[in-house]
Structure formats: C-alpha cells, structure tokens
Design a protein around this motif. Structure first.
Motif, PDB file in Angstrom:
ATOM      1  N   ILE A 104      -9.420   1.068  -2.879  1.00  0.00           N
ATOM      2  CA  ILE A 104      -7.825   0.064  -2.522  1.00  0.00           C
ATOM      3  C   ILE A 104      -7.161   0.220  -1.036  1.00  0.00           C
ATOM      4  CG2 ILE A 104      -7.311   0.398  -5.121  1.00  0.00           C
ATOM      5  CD1 ILE A 104      -5.730   3.069  -4.150  1.00  0.00           C
ATOM      6  N   LYS A 105      -6.280  -0.052  -0.177  1.00  0.00           N
ATOM      7  CA  LYS A 105      -6.395  -0.057   0.704  1.00  0.00           C
ATOM      8  C   LYS A 105      -4.953   0.515   1.134  1.00  0.00           C
ATOM      9  CE  LYS A 105      -6.085  -1.606   5.151  1.00  0.00           C
ATOM     10  NZ  LYS A 105      -6.628  -2.616   6.567  1.00  0.00           N
ATOM     11  N   ARG A 106      -5.070   2.140   1.245  1.00  0.00           N
ATOM     12  CA  ARG A 106      -3.703   3.233   1.092  1.00  0.00           C
ATOM     13  C   ARG A 106      -2.123   2.346   2.020  1.00  0.00           C
ATOM     14  NH1 ARG A 106      -4.114   8.147  -1.444  1.00  0.00           N
ATOM     15  NH2 ARG A 106      -2.382   8.938  -0.249  1.00  0.00           N
ATOM     16  N   LYS A 107      -1.257   2.013   1.571  1.00  0.00           N
ATOM     17  CA  LYS A 107      -0.063   2.448   2.155  1.00  0.00           C
ATOM     18  C   LYS A 107       0.100   3.145   2.644  1.00  0.00           C
ATOM     19  CE  LYS A 107       2.283  -1.295  -1.762  1.00  0.00           C
ATOM     20  NZ  LYS A 107       2.655  -1.711  -3.023  1.00  0.00           N
ATOM     21  N   ASP A 108       0.363   3.820   2.533  1.00  0.00           N
ATOM     22  CA  ASP A 108       0.836   5.860   3.476  1.00  0.00           C
ATOM     23  C   ASP A 108      -0.230   5.226   4.715  1.00  0.00           C
ATOM     24  OD1 ASP A 108      -1.196   6.294   2.677  1.00  0.00           O
ATOM     25  OD2 ASP A 108      -0.365   8.673   1.184  1.00  0.00           O
ATOM     26  N   CYS A 109      -1.047   5.340   4.851  1.00  0.00           N
ATOM     27  CA  CYS A 109      -2.003   5.176   6.433  1.00  0.00           C
ATOM     28  C   CYS A 109      -2.703   4.225   6.375  1.00  0.00           C
ATOM     29  CB  CYS A 109      -3.014   7.108   6.039  1.00  0.00           C
ATOM     30  SG  CYS A 109      -3.700   6.795   4.684  1.00  0.00           S
ATOM     31  N   GLY A 110      -3.037   3.193   5.671  1.00  0.00           N
ATOM     32  CA  GLY A 110      -4.684   2.004   6.104  1.00  0.00           C
ATOM     33  C   GLY A 110      -5.583   2.299   6.066  1.00  0.00           C
ATOM     34  N   GLU A 111      -5.684   3.743   5.144  1.00  0.00           N
ATOM     35  CA  GLU A 111      -7.351   3.759   5.406  1.00  0.00           C
ATOM     36  C   GLU A 111      -7.598   3.179   3.718  1.00  0.00           C
ATOM     37  OE1 GLU A 111      -8.676   7.799   7.190  1.00  0.00           O
ATOM     38  OE2 GLU A 111      -6.789   7.849   6.536  1.00  0.00           O
ATOM     39  N   TRP A 112      -9.099   3.220   3.778  1.00  0.00           N
ATOM     40  CA  TRP A 112      -9.876   2.472   2.001  1.00  0.00           C
ATOM     41  C   TRP A 112      -9.767   3.817   1.604  1.00  0.00           C
ATOM     42  CZ3 TRP A 112      -9.810  -1.771   0.178  1.00  0.00           C
ATOM     43  CH2 TRP A 112      -9.300  -3.638   1.207  1.00  0.00           C
ATOM     44  N   ALA A 113      -9.703   4.021   0.179  1.00  0.00           N
ATOM     45  CA  ALA A 113     -10.081   4.901  -0.528  1.00  0.00           C
ATOM     46  C   ALA A 113     -10.712   4.479  -1.758  1.00  0.00           C
ATOM     47  CB  ALA A 113      -8.544   5.636  -0.261  1.00  0.00           C
ATOM     48  N   ILE A 114     -10.303   5.762  -3.221  1.00  0.00           N
ATOM     49  CA  ILE A 114     -10.963   5.497  -4.123  1.00  0.00           C
ATOM     50  C   ILE A 114      -9.570   5.799  -5.391  1.00  0.00           C
ATOM     51  CG2 ILE A 114     -11.609   7.201  -6.252  1.00  0.00           C
ATOM     52  CD1 ILE A 114     -13.363   8.738  -4.189  1.00  0.00           C
ATOM     53  N   PRO A 115      -9.138   4.787  -6.090  1.00  0.00           N
ATOM     54  CA  PRO A 115      -8.065   4.248  -6.578  1.00  0.00           C
ATOM     55  C   PRO A 115      -7.217   5.510  -7.678  1.00  0.00           C
ATOM     56  CG  PRO A 115      -9.588   3.000  -7.588  1.00  0.00           C
ATOM     57  CD  PRO A 115     -10.001   3.654  -6.197  1.00  0.00           C
ATOM     58  N   GLY A 116      -7.361   6.490  -7.250  1.00  0.00           N
ATOM     59  CA  GLY A 116      -7.156   7.849  -7.560  1.00  0.00           C
ATOM     60  C   GLY A 116      -5.646   8.435  -7.575  1.00  0.00           C
ATOM     61  N   GLY A 117      -5.142   9.539  -8.288  1.00  0.00           N
ATOM     62  CA  GLY A 117      -3.537   9.905  -8.146  1.00  0.00           C
ATOM     63  C   GLY A 117      -3.469  10.918  -8.988  1.00  0.00           C
ATOM     64  N   MET A 118      -2.690  11.006  -9.212  1.00  0.00           N
ATOM     65  CA  MET A 118      -1.928  12.720  -9.683  1.00  0.00           C
ATOM     66  C   MET A 118      -2.123  13.031 -10.645  1.00  0.00           C
ATOM     67  SD  MET A 118      -1.403  13.973  -6.858  1.00  0.00           S
ATOM     68  CE  MET A 118      -1.175  15.970  -6.916  1.00  0.00           C
ATOM     69  N   VAL A 119      -2.402  14.084 -11.511  1.00  0.00           N
ATOM     70  CA  VAL A 119      -2.423  14.600 -12.675  1.00  0.00           C
ATOM     71  C   VAL A 119      -1.014  15.001 -13.421  1.00  0.00           C
ATOM     72  CG1 VAL A 119      -3.963  15.990 -15.473  1.00  0.00           C
ATOM     73  CG2 VAL A 119      -4.865  15.012 -12.889  1.00  0.00           C
ATOM     74  N   ASP A 120      -0.466  14.035 -14.213  1.00  0.00           N
ATOM     75  CA  ASP A 120       0.982  14.322 -14.780  1.00  0.00           C
ATOM     76  C   ASP A 120       0.918  15.438 -15.426  1.00  0.00           C
ATOM     77  OD1 ASP A 120       2.354  11.879 -14.389  1.00  0.00           O
ATOM     78  OD2 ASP A 120       2.159  10.938 -14.955  1.00  0.00           O
ATOM     79  N   PRO A 121       2.025  16.433 -15.776  1.00  0.00           N
ATOM     80  CA  PRO A 121       1.493  17.559 -16.300  1.00  0.00           C
ATOM     81  C   PRO A 121       1.446  17.392 -17.001  1.00  0.00           C
ATOM     82  CG  PRO A 121       4.068  17.280 -15.396  1.00  0.00           C
ATOM     83  CD  PRO A 121       2.823  16.726 -15.139  1.00  0.00           C
ATOM     84  N   GLY A 122      -0.208  18.094 -17.977  1.00  0.00           N
ATOM     85  CA  GLY A 122      -0.042  17.998 -19.884  1.00  0.00           C
ATOM     86  C   GLY A 122      -0.993  16.848 -19.804  1.00  0.00           C
TER      87      GLY A 122
END
Length: 300
Positions: free
Chosen positions: A152-170
C-alpha cells in the motif's frame, strides 16, 4: 536486526531522524557512539514531545505517567493492554519505560499511544509473478522466480509499505493481520454486508494456510522515542497457486492511498523496516532478490 543487543549498525537510524513525523520538532542529535544506554552521557538533553492527538486521550492511548489514576504494569499483560516486549524485559527509569535500542533524542510518546512497546502486525501476502499462460516468471539475471507482495502507499508519508496496523487491546495477532489487510488492501470497511461476508470467506481461506513468522520484535521507526517504540510481528501468507488472491480485488482503504502487487527485489524503497522483512521473505521462499549474486547469499 535483533533489537536485544542494542543499537547495531542501521537498526537505529529512523528513530533518530528529524523533524519528528507530523511536526516541526527537532530531536536532540545523538551520535552513533552515544546511542547505547550503557555509554555514559551526562549532558544528554532530549527534547520532550507528545502529540496533541495523543494527549487528547483517545481510547488507543495511555494517560500521562504523572496522572494519579494511571499505574501501568510494565513488562506484563496489563488488563487487555500488552506491555510485554517481544525483545524481553525493558528498563523503567523515573516511572518511564526506556527504549531497549537506545537513545533517540526525544522523550515522551510522540505520536505513539502507549508508553513502552506499541504492538503492530504486518501481513505480507505473496504470490509468484506469472505470465499470461500462468507460468512462473524467472528473473533473467538471478534465474530465480519473481515473488510479488501486496503493497500500500501510505497517505501519511507517501512511501510504499506492508498493509499492517496496530494490534487492538485484547486482540490476537492473527486477527489483527487479517483485519488490517482487509481494511487497507481490500477497503472492507466501505463494503456492503454481503460483500464483507464474501471478502471474509476468501480471507479466511488465505489466512488459515500455513504461514511463516518472518520477524518479531523492535522496529526502527521514525515515531519511536526514548519512552515509546514500535514492535511488530511480520507474517508471510503465501498464495502458492495464486488462485485465492486472483478472486480478491485490491482496493485501497483506511490509511492507504493506493494498493498494488509489487515485484520483490532489492530495488524497493519501503517504509520503516519493511525492506528487511521483504528480503527475509524472498530468502525463505528462495525467490529473486538481487542481480548481484553476493547480495543474494548474505543475510541482513
């Protein structure tokens, strides 16, 4: 990059860059030889910064350490919040966790919600590049098959990245991997109930296959501070025949500006530590990485 043995070469560069992301804040400069906490540095004077978005107290963020009703249990599971590090025990100094990889020139939390480790999950979805007849394509120089991954191309910095994200509590890591991939690469949040069910079924087929844990631990990330840092579990799900992913239409959603299949090689410039994870996937799958034969045989 094993995190536990402190600031190895190139494992602690992005965490010292200025300005701090999303701000004009300049970190105090930390020379390479002063990164490690074991090196005495009495004049060390890091800048204090926690973003307004974090101080506003969203549900994904901790309160300030100074707040009287906040007594976090560091180095353990704290209610639903995982405060254990994948790299072992971290030090607590003046009530604040200390970045296990060393000094960053900035204290506070910056953009990160949690004091100490902030856990993410990175799903690396791969398939073989194929020609119109369905045959695997090999690289003309290395002779190895070319692997592709969903970027994915990140909206925040314009770099290509793996489409990951933060683990929600629990939340279990496996659930985060599937949820984030759906949200960022398939735009699942914007789909009708029927479409969501269809996506869920196909994702289940992909994510219930054998998978490879590529990396677990500290990540050199531009958001890291002396008291808050990113950790991730990067997991490779490989669609060997390509049939599962052929039936899924990539569509950017959530934090993504664009999404596409990208050929894996050492020419890729990716966000944070993502290039290292992608290189490990290429090595494990015996896929093409570099046109330089020496680069293909070496580790990270």
């Amino acid at each position: 990059m094993s995190g536990s043995n402190g600031a190895k070469e190139n494992s602690h560069n992005k965490a010292r860059t200025s300005p701090y992301p999303g701000s004009k804040v300049e970190r105090s400069q930390v020379p390479n030889e002063k990164v490690g906490w074991l090196v005495e540095w009495q004049d060390y004077n890091p800048v204090e910064y926690t973003a307004v978005s974090v101080l506003a107290g969203p549900r994904w963020a901790d309160p300030q350490i100074s707040e009287s009703n906040f007594s976090p249990k560091f180095n353990e599971k704290d209610g639903h919040v995982e405060r254990k590090s994948q790299n072992g025990l971290y030090e607590i100094e003046n009530g604040r966790p200390r970045n296990p990889a060393g000094r960053t020139g900035l204290v506070g939390r910056g953009l990160l919600g949690r004091w100490g480790p902030n856990h993410a999950a990175d799903p690396i979805i791969t398939r073989w590049k194929r020609d119109d007849s369905g045959n695997k394509i090999t690289h003309p120089v290395s002779g190895k098959c070319i692997l592709q991954f969903v970027a994915i191309k990140r909206k925040d910095c314009g770099e290509w990245a793996i489409p990951g994200g933060m683990v929600d509590p629990g939340e279990k890591i496996s659930a985060t991997l599937k949820r984030e991939f759906g949200e960022e690469a398939l735009n699942s949040l914007q789909k009708s109930s029927a479409e969501k069910r269809e996506i869920e079924k196909k994702l289940h087929a992909l994510f219930s296959q054998e998978h490879l844990v590529i990396y677990k631990g500290y990540v050199d990330d531009p958001r890291n501070t002396d008291n808050a840092w990113m950790e991730t579990e990067a997991v490779n799900y490989h669609d060997e025949t390509g049939e599962t992913m052929d039936n899924l239409t990539l569509e950017a959603g959530d934090d993504a500006g664009k999404v596409k299949w990208v050929d894996i090689s050492d020419q890729l410039k990716l966000y944070a530590s993502h290039s290292q994870f992608i290189k490990l996937v290429a090595e494990k799958r015996d896929a093409h990485w570099s046109e330089d034969p020496a680069a293909d045989s070496h580790g990270l």
